[in-house]
Motif scaffolding. Structure first.
Motif, PDB file in Angstrom:
ATOM      1  N   THR A 101      47.780  46.953  66.574  1.00 26.91           N
ATOM      2  CA  THR A 101      47.560  45.752  67.356  1.00 26.91           C
ATOM      3  C   THR A 101      46.847  44.738  66.486  1.00 26.91           C
ATOM      4  OG1 THR A 101      46.450  44.790  69.276  1.00 26.91           O
ATOM      5  CG2 THR A 101      45.417  46.703  68.283  1.00 26.91           C
ATOM      6  N   LEU A 143      48.231  48.836  72.846  1.00 29.52           N
ATOM      7  CA  LEU A 143      49.175  48.000  73.585  1.00 29.52           C
ATOM      8  C   LEU A 143      50.263  48.827  74.245  1.00 29.52           C
ATOM      9  CD1 LEU A 143      49.712  44.893  71.283  1.00 29.52           C
ATOM     10  CD2 LEU A 143      48.589  44.963  73.493  1.00 29.52           C
ATOM     11  N   GLY A 183      59.984  42.838  73.221  1.00 30.38           N
ATOM     12  CA  GLY A 183      59.049  41.990  73.950  1.00 30.38           C
ATOM     13  C   GLY A 183      59.440  41.787  75.392  1.00 30.38           C
ATOM     14  N   ARG A 226      55.486  43.873  75.215  1.00 31.98           N
ATOM     15  CA  ARG A 226      54.502  43.864  74.134  1.00 31.98           C
ATOM     16  C   ARG A 226      55.207  43.463  72.844  1.00 31.98           C
ATOM     17  NH1 ARG A 226      55.812  47.841  70.766  1.00 31.98           N
ATOM     18  NH2 ARG A 226      56.753  49.777  71.538  1.00 31.98           N
ATOM     19  N   HIS A 266      55.316  46.958  66.927  1.00 36.14           N
ATOM     20  CA  HIS A 266      54.237  47.522  66.105  1.00 36.14           C
ATOM     21  C   HIS A 266      54.566  47.346  64.626  1.00 36.14           C
ATOM     22  CE1 HIS A 266      52.036  49.154  69.479  1.00 36.14           C
ATOM     23  NE2 HIS A 266      53.099  49.785  69.915  1.00 36.14           N
ATOM     24  N   GLN A 271      54.641  41.008  80.644  1.00 38.34           N
ATOM     25  CA  GLN A 271      53.731  41.072  79.498  1.00 38.34           C
ATOM     26  C   GLN A 271      52.537  41.955  79.816  1.00 38.34           C
ATOM     27  OE1 GLN A 271      54.367  39.679  76.685  1.00 38.34           O
ATOM     28  NE2 GLN A 271      52.494  39.488  75.528  1.00 38.34           N
ATOM     29  N   ARG A 272      52.202  42.825  78.870  1.00 41.71           N
ATOM     30  CA  ARG A 272      51.034  43.695  79.027  1.00 41.71           C
ATOM     31  C   ARG A 272      49.927  43.254  78.080  1.00 41.71           C
ATOM     32  NH1 ARG A 272      52.668  49.401  77.716  1.00 41.71           N
ATOM     33  NH2 ARG A 272      54.419  48.517  76.552  1.00 41.71           N
ATOM     34  N   SER A 273      48.715  43.588  78.444  1.00 43.50           N
ATOM     35  CA  SER A 273      47.522  43.283  77.639  1.00 43.50           C
ATOM     36  C   SER A 273      47.379  41.788  77.397  1.00 43.50           C
ATOM     37  CB  SER A 273      47.575  44.030  76.296  1.00 43.50           C
ATOM     38  OG  SER A 273      47.582  45.410  76.502  1.00 43.50           O
ATOM     39  N   ARG A 274      47.717  40.984  78.385  1.00 41.31           N
ATOM     40  CA  ARG A 274      47.571  39.538  78.238  1.00 41.31           C
ATOM     41  C   ARG A 274      46.127  39.108  78.425  1.00 41.31           C
ATOM     42  NH1 ARG A 274      51.187  35.841  81.658  1.00 41.31           N
ATOM     43  NH2 ARG A 274      50.104  34.387  80.316  1.00 41.31           N
TER      44      ARG A 274
END
Length: 252
Positions: free
Chosen positions: A12, A20, A113, A118, A121, A163-166
């Motif tokens: 990340t 993530l 995405g 996400r 990587h 979207q994750r971890s925004r």
């Protein structure tokens, strides 16, 4: 012999985010029901879910780009949201507007995405999935993402990917959604379209010279002023010659 999916480390760009690939804290659960019974609330929820799916895959969709058959199947409960997402990714619009305009590496960024919510990587994951696209095709790549444990654990059958971890600590605003970060195609495809377009005749060097001096198919300002000045001087000289001829005729 088929090449298996290469391994890649998880990483990340933000040290405060633990992982993530496994962060579900920013995913809002969605509920939906079949609208076949005529329930207005259920129909409204289904409309919102379908619009969210189009926004996640296409960013926006015009009326001509929609998939009425898939929408009907989803509304009637014959397919799941995961199947609907799969149909959008394999649709003609996505094939022509995204897949055919990008390299395999860029398609990995685009689809990971949109489907997993996400960024990739790093180059290792990008390279691993690009090999899958090149060897087994784009359909196999999409199926592998939708069947992956990561997708099933985060979204399952009934959630639209998002979207994750925004939401990050210490920041008033979260990250921009993936579907807004990536344009539909990159500069390489734009340049290729420009090279193939028969806009100007002549050698490439001539086209570059014209492009460097002309703006919006119009000459530069100094050239236009020079042309107007020459036109005025020429008109004055013509009028003078005509008056001289008329005066000479009258004297005779």
């Amino acid at each position: 012999m088929a090449i298996p999916l290469l391994g890649y480390p998880l990483n990340t760009q933000n040290g405060r985010v633990s992982n993530l690939a496994g962060d579900n804290s920013t995913i809002k659960p969605q509920t939906y029901a079949s609208s076949a019974a005529g329930d207005d609330i259920a129909r409204t929820e289904m409309d919102s879910l379908i619009e969210q799916a189009y926004r996640q895959v296409f960013f926006h969709a015009m009326r001509s780009d929609r998939e009425p058959f898939l929408e009907s199947q989803l509304r009637s409960g014959n397919i799941t949201v995961r199947d609907f997402i799969r149909g959008l990714l394999l649709s003609e619009r996505f094939q022509q507007g995204y897949y055919q305009c990008n390299s395999n590496y860029r398609m990995v960024d685009q689809v990971v995405g949109r489907v997993l919510g996400r960024p990739t990587h790093g180059d290792a994951e990008r390279r691993a999935w690009s090999i899958v696209i090149g060897e087994k095709g784009f359909t196999t790549f999409v199926d592998a993402l939708l069947d992956s444990p990561e997708y099933m654990n985060c979204f399952g059958y009934d959630l639209v990917p998002q979207q994750r971890s925004r939401v990050l600590p210490g920041r008033p605003l979260g990250e921009i959604p993936i579907y807004q970060q990536f344009p539909r195609y990159g500069t390489d495809w734009r340049d290729a379209l420009q090279d193939r377009a028969p806009i100007h005749q002549g050698a490439p060097s001539e086209r570059l010279e014209v492009a460097a001096t002309w703006v919006n198919e119009e000459p530069p300002a100094f050239a236009l002023k020079l042309w107007l000045g020459l036109f005025a001087v020429g008109g004055f000289e013509i009028v003078r010659v005509l008056l001289t001829i008329v005066v000479a005729m009258l004297r005779n």
